[in-house]
Design an enzyme around this catalytic site. Structure first.
Site, PDB file in Angstrom:
ATOM      1  N   GLU A   1       0.831  -1.201   0.000  1.00 18.30           N
ATOM      2  CA  GLU A   1       0.000   0.000   0.000  1.00 18.30           C
ATOM      3  C   GLU A   1       0.871   1.258   0.000  1.00 18.30           C
ATOM      4  O   GLU A   1       2.046   1.225   0.368  1.00 18.30           O
ATOM      5  CB  GLU A   1      -0.909   0.009   1.231  1.00 18.30           C
ATOM      6  CG  GLU A   1      -0.141   0.090   2.542  1.00 18.30           C
ATOM      7  CD  GLU A   1      -1.027   0.467   3.718  1.00 18.30           C
ATOM      8  OE1 GLU A   1      -1.584   1.575   3.681  1.00 18.30           O
ATOM      9  OE2 GLU A   1      -1.130  -0.331   4.658  1.00 18.30           O
TER      10      GLU A   1
ATOM     11  N   LYS B   1      -4.992  -2.507  14.037  1.00 16.44           N
ATOM     12  CA  LYS B   1      -4.355  -1.492  14.868  1.00 16.44           C
ATOM     13  C   LYS B   1      -4.959  -1.526  16.279  1.00 16.44           C
ATOM     14  O   LYS B   1      -6.173  -1.580  16.446  1.00 16.44           O
ATOM     15  CB  LYS B   1      -4.507  -0.116  14.225  1.00 16.44           C
ATOM     16  CG  LYS B   1      -3.783  -0.018  12.884  1.00 16.44           C
ATOM     17  CD  LYS B   1      -3.991   1.320  12.236  1.00 16.44           C
ATOM     18  CE  LYS B   1      -3.206   1.431  10.936  1.00 16.44           C
ATOM     19  NZ  LYS B   1      -3.739   0.549   9.857  1.00 16.44           N
TER      20      LYS B   1
END
Length: 310
Positions: A26, A160
């Site tokens: 990414e 996360k």
């Protein structure tokens, strides 16, 4: 799969033609996830980690409205250093293309574009997921829905840790996304090794993960992704007590400052960087480099499985 209009970097195009292993990367981590000037240095290190493990890196992004699979170094530099680079999820791609934007692709967009390009393995740091207080805000990352419909293996360090990990795992189950721990039956917590949640499945080698990908194809399981949860070793994680204290402080500041939506993650990550005096940044870099290496080894194993003479 959606037919995106893609331009391929020379190295990536050749690798795909020759059925050589390719790993998608990414660009959001480059433009939004890491501070300058470290972001460009780390982006190059990530690509090198993929090459060192025998695969070709394909960093994906948008340059002047054009979707590129395999940014060259000048394009990577542009996204790492230019102001006004837009964070692009799948919903943003058409508008950004029509307006000629420079854009960095999120996990959701990178997954979709990589799958459209025929790339089967993607390395990132941590997934997005269900945000805390989502019962009131309905705030959930588009990463989850994208993975539910995209046949790609994503190597990550879990979601996360600033998110609601338990709720995210429940959503992944509901959406039919397979989660496999790499040499663990515990789901990693991004900055920390163990999020506190069990996993049903684990795999102890890149070859076994390549076998899983092959079995998915053989059985026609193409509706969703495979999450390969790759924890940091305990001696490389952020100190758990420091992590918990920093997270509590960051959540309090988030509410105080009225931050919401897609601004939440970069805000909290910046707080972690500042409050831990750079320790969280060092951990973040270790995460993505380790994931890039594992993803490359999975891609190599998958290529060898498909063509043992390769």
């Amino acid at each position: 799969m959606t037919n995106f209009h893609l331009r391929y970097g020379t190295e990536v195009a050749e690798a795909l033609r020759q059925h050589r292993p390719v790993v998608a990367l990414e660009s959001t981590i480059v433009s939004h996830g890491l501070p300058r000037p470290d972001n460009l240095t780390v982006a190059r290190q990530i690509e090198q980690a993929v090459r060192d493990a025998g695969a070709v890196p394909a960093t994906i992004g948008m340059v002047a409205g054009e979707l590129v699979v395999g940014l060259d170094d000048a394009e990577l530099t542009r996204l790492a250093t230019a102001d006004g680079v837009t964070k692009l999820s799948v919903r943003d791609l058409a508008v950004a293309a029509a307006t000629g934007a420079d854009g960095a692709t999120t996990v959701a967009a990178t997954s979709a574009l990589a799958a459209a390009a025929g790339i089967r393995v993607f390395a990132t740091g941590g997934l997005g997921g269900v945000h805390r207080e989502a019962a009131q805000t309905f705030d959930e990352s588009a990463d989850l829905v994208a993975l539910a419909s995209t046949p790609i293996a994503v190597v990550c360090a879990g979601v996360k840790s600033i998110l609601d990990v338990g709720a995210t795992l429940e959503r992944l189950e509901t959406l039919g996304v397979t989660v496999v721990g790499y040499r663990t039956r515990r789901f990693p917590g991004f900055f920390i090794t163990d999020s506190g949640f069990d996993l049903d499945w684990s795999a102890d080698s890149p070859e076994l993960i390549a076998d899983i990908l092959a079995a998915r194809e053989q059985h026609g399981v193409q509706h969703g992704g495979l999450v390969v949860a790759h924890p940091l070793p305990t001696d490389e994680q952020l100190d758990p007590q420091l992590h918990d204290r920093t997270l509590a402080e960051g959540l309090a500041r988030l509410e105080r400052d009225g931050i919401s939506g897609k601004a939440v993650t970069p805000y909290l990550l910046a707080h972690f960087h500042s409050a831990t005096q750079g320790a969280s940044l060092a951990v973040n870099v270790r995460i993505i480099l380790r994931n890039a290496d594992l993803a490359a080894r999975i891609a190599v194993a998958a290529a060898r499985r498909a063509d043992p003479a390769a």
